[in-house]
Design a protein around this motif. Structure first.
Motif, short mmCIF file in Angstrom:
data_model
loop_
_atom_site.label_atom_id
_atom_site.label_comp_id
_atom_site.label_asym_id
_atom_site.label_seq_id
_atom_site.Cartn_x
_atom_site.Cartn_y
_atom_site.Cartn_z
N GLN A 142 0.82 -1.22 0.00
CA GLN A 142 0.00 0.00 0.00
C GLN A 142 0.85 1.27 0.00
OE1 GLN A 142 -2.68 -0.23 3.34
NE2 GLN A 142 -4.06 -1.67 2.32
N LEU A 143 1.98 1.22 0.69
CA LEU A 143 2.79 2.42 0.85
C LEU A 143 3.49 2.86 -0.43
CD1 LEU A 143 4.42 1.72 4.33
CD2 LEU A 143 2.71 3.46 3.79
N MET A 144 3.88 1.92 -1.29
CA MET A 144 4.61 2.27 -2.50
C MET A 144 3.92 1.81 -3.78
SD MET A 144 7.15 4.05 -1.37
CE MET A 144 8.26 4.16 -2.77
N ALA A 145 3.76 0.51 -3.94
CA ALA A 145 3.23 -0.03 -5.20
C ALA A 145 1.85 0.51 -5.53
CB ALA A 145 3.20 -1.56 -5.14
N ARG A 146 1.03 0.70 -4.52
CA ARG A 146 -0.33 1.20 -4.76
C ARG A 146 -0.29 2.62 -5.32
NH1 ARG A 146 -5.13 1.52 -0.19
NH2 ARG A 146 -6.85 2.00 -1.60
N HIS A 147 0.57 3.45 -4.76
CA HIS A 147 0.69 4.84 -5.26
C HIS A 147 1.23 4.85 -6.68
CE1 HIS A 147 -0.45 7.07 -1.70
NE2 HIS A 147 0.40 6.37 -0.96
N ILE A 148 2.19 3.95 -6.96
CA ILE A 148 2.76 3.88 -8.31
C ILE A 148 1.72 3.42 -9.32
CG2 ILE A 148 4.50 2.72 -9.74
CD1 ILE A 148 6.26 2.55 -7.22
N ALA A 149 0.95 2.39 -8.96
CA ALA A 149 -0.05 1.84 -9.87
C ALA A 149 -1.17 2.83 -10.15
CB ALA A 149 -0.62 0.54 -9.29
N ARG A 150 -1.56 3.59 -9.16
CA ARG A 150 -2.68 4.53 -9.32
C ARG A 150 -2.26 5.85 -9.93
NH1 ARG A 150 -6.78 4.15 -4.14
NH2 ARG A 150 -7.45 1.99 -4.49
N GLY A 151 -0.97 6.08 -10.04
CA GLY A 151 -0.49 7.34 -10.62
C GLY A 151 -0.33 8.45 -9.61
N THR A 152 -0.74 8.20 -8.35
CA THR A 152 -0.62 9.26 -7.34
C THR A 152 0.83 9.54 -6.98
OG1 THR A 152 -0.99 7.57 -5.64
CG2 THR A 152 -2.89 8.87 -6.32
N MET A 153 1.71 8.58 -7.24
CA MET A 153 3.12 8.79 -6.96
C MET A 153 3.68 9.91 -7.83
SD MET A 153 5.66 7.97 -5.07
CE MET A 153 5.20 6.39 -4.32
N SER A 154 3.15 10.06 -9.03
CA SER A 154 3.60 11.14 -9.92
C SER A 154 3.29 12.50 -9.32
CB SER A 154 2.94 11.00 -11.29
OG SER A 154 3.28 9.77 -11.89
N TYR A 155 2.15 12.61 -8.65
CA TYR A 155 1.78 13.87 -8.00
C TYR A 155 2.71 14.14 -6.81
CZ TYR A 155 -2.50 13.78 -10.77
OH TYR A 155 -3.40 13.75 -11.80
N LEU A 156 3.06 13.09 -6.08
CA LEU A 156 3.98 13.26 -4.95
C LEU A 156 5.35 13.71 -5.44
CD1 LEU A 156 3.15 10.10 -2.78
CD2 LEU A 156 2.55 12.47 -2.29
N LEU A 157 5.78 13.16 -6.59
CA LEU A 157 7.09 13.53 -7.13
C LEU A 157 7.09 14.93 -7.74
CD1 LEU A 157 8.10 10.14 -8.82
CD2 LEU A 157 8.89 11.08 -6.65
N ALA A 158 5.89 15.42 -8.07
CA ALA A 158 5.79 16.77 -8.61
C ALA A 158 5.95 17.83 -7.52
CB ALA A 158 4.45 16.95 -9.32
N SER A 159 5.82 17.40 -6.26
CA SER A 159 6.02 18.32 -5.14
C SER A 159 7.52 18.51 -4.91
CB SER A 159 5.36 17.75 -3.88
OG SER A 159 5.99 16.54 -3.49
N PRO A 160 7.90 19.50 -4.13
CA PRO A 160 9.34 19.73 -3.90
C PRO A 160 9.95 18.72 -2.93
CG PRO A 160 8.03 21.40 -2.77
CD PRO A 160 7.07 20.55 -3.52
N ASN A 161 9.75 17.45 -3.23
CA ASN A 161 10.30 16.37 -2.41
C ASN A 161 11.03 15.39 -3.32
OD1 ASN A 161 9.06 16.82 0.42
ND2 ASN A 161 7.25 16.86 -0.90
N SER A 162 12.22 15.01 -2.92
CA SER A 162 13.00 14.07 -3.72
C SER A 162 12.43 12.66 -3.58
CB SER A 162 14.46 14.09 -3.26
OG SER A 162 14.58 13.60 -1.93
N ARG A 163 12.80 11.82 -4.53
CA ARG A 163 12.38 10.42 -4.44
C ARG A 163 12.95 9.77 -3.18
NH1 ARG A 163 12.00 7.32 -10.22
NH2 ARG A 163 10.98 8.96 -11.42
N LYS A 164 14.16 10.14 -2.83
CA LYS A 164 14.79 9.58 -1.64
C LYS A 164 13.99 9.92 -0.39
CE LYS A 164 19.17 9.49 0.89
NZ LYS A 164 20.56 10.00 0.93
N LYS A 165 13.49 11.15 -0.31
CA LYS A 165 12.73 11.57 0.86
C LYS A 165 11.38 10.85 0.92
CE LYS A 165 12.82 15.83 2.27
NZ LYS A 165 12.60 17.29 2.44
N ILE A 166 10.73 10.68 -0.22
CA ILE A 166 9.44 9.98 -0.25
C ILE A 166 9.61 8.53 0.16
CG2 ILE A 166 7.61 9.16 -1.77
CD1 ILE A 166 7.87 11.80 -3.30
#
Length: 265
Positions: free
Chosen positions: A93-117
């Motif tokens: 739920q914490l990672m794969a679900r966000h990636i599959a739903r596309g919501t991870m792209s919105y998180l990456l669009a914020s001023p947060n690095s992939r490492k921080k997420i």
């Protein structure tokens, strides 16, 4: 770490954590109330009459003490399996679900690095695993002291719980890696569950000994030796440090995989 994301993920995961923790606490209550002064001897007799069955289930003869009884029934099977199941679901739920739903792209669009997420979601998983085992350990100690005061070797029980936490961290690192690697929740869930089930099955087969004894070298469960911990054996107490090292490596690999991968849109 991103605190708003941490709070959001914790809030989403809390109901599932509460269900699993409640189940484990109820089971701990049942185990404590099931004890009677003759239970230790009865368990030893059962182990002698059905040695292979008890060994395969991870319920070996640790002694005739109250602590041995509690450890046998708590950490023989269910208290290892339930946190593992919780880890498989939550890591997906914490990672794969966000990636599959596309919501991870919105998180990456914020001023947060992939490492921080990745670090934030990892911390959610570690935090809830720690809290689950801490609550269940605390409930067990309180119940034991209430119904059978002074009979539980509290320090040994705390040490064993810490070792089990190290084991669950290693499993969490593996599941988190699959969650970071996969684009679909189904695949991440399948790989995590298959790997965990494989290691658990290998543990059961290794417990048989004989020609299958070598299997103990390819499952992390071998690094937890409750009998040795109850006897204050130094090697048994230090082996879980290897599990911590494995967990650190797997979480680092998961973070690196997430940073390098291409996100589906």
């Amino acid at each position: 770490m991103n605190f708003p994301l941490f709070r959001y993920s914790c809030k989403r995961a809390f109901p599932m954590w509460l269900v699993f923790t409640a189940l484990m606490s109820v089971y701990a209550f049942a185990v404590v109330r099931m004890y009677d002064p003759e239970a230790g001897a009865a368990l030893a007799d059962l182990a002698k009459s059905l040695p292979q069955t008890m060994t395969v289930l991870g319920m070996a003869e640790y002694g005739n003490t109250f602590t041995a009884f509690i450890v046998n029934y708590l950490y023989g099977m269910l208290m290892l399996a339930l946190p593992m199941l919780f880890t498989i679901i939550l890591s997906t739920q914490l990672m794969a679900r966000h990636i599959a739903r596309g919501t991870m792209s919105y998180l990456l669009a914020s001023p947060n690095s992939r490492k921080k997420i990745a670090a934030t979601q990892r911390n959610v998983l570690v935090f809830y695993l720690f809290l689950m085992l801490a609550v269940c350990c605390g409930v067990t100690i309180v119940l034991c002291e209430y119904f059978y005061p002074g009979q539980l070797a509290v320090l040994h029980f705390l040490l064993l719980t810490a070792c089990v936490f190290a084991l669950q961290l290693a499993i969490a690192g593996m599941c988190f890696f699959f969650s970071c690697k996969c684009s679909g929740t189904g695949r991440a869930l399948t790989l995590s569950a298959a790997a965990c089930l494989l290691f658990y099955t290998i543990r059961l087969l290794a417990n048989l000994g004989g020609s299958l004894g070598y299997l103990k070298y390819i499952t992390p469960y071998t690094l937890i030796n409750p009998a040795g911990i109850l006897k204050s054996d130094l090697q048994s107490c230090l082996l879980p440090l290897v599990l911590l090292a494995i967990a650190i490596v797997l979480f680092a690999l998961a973070s690196r995989t997430f940073r390098k991968r291409t996100m589906p849109f």
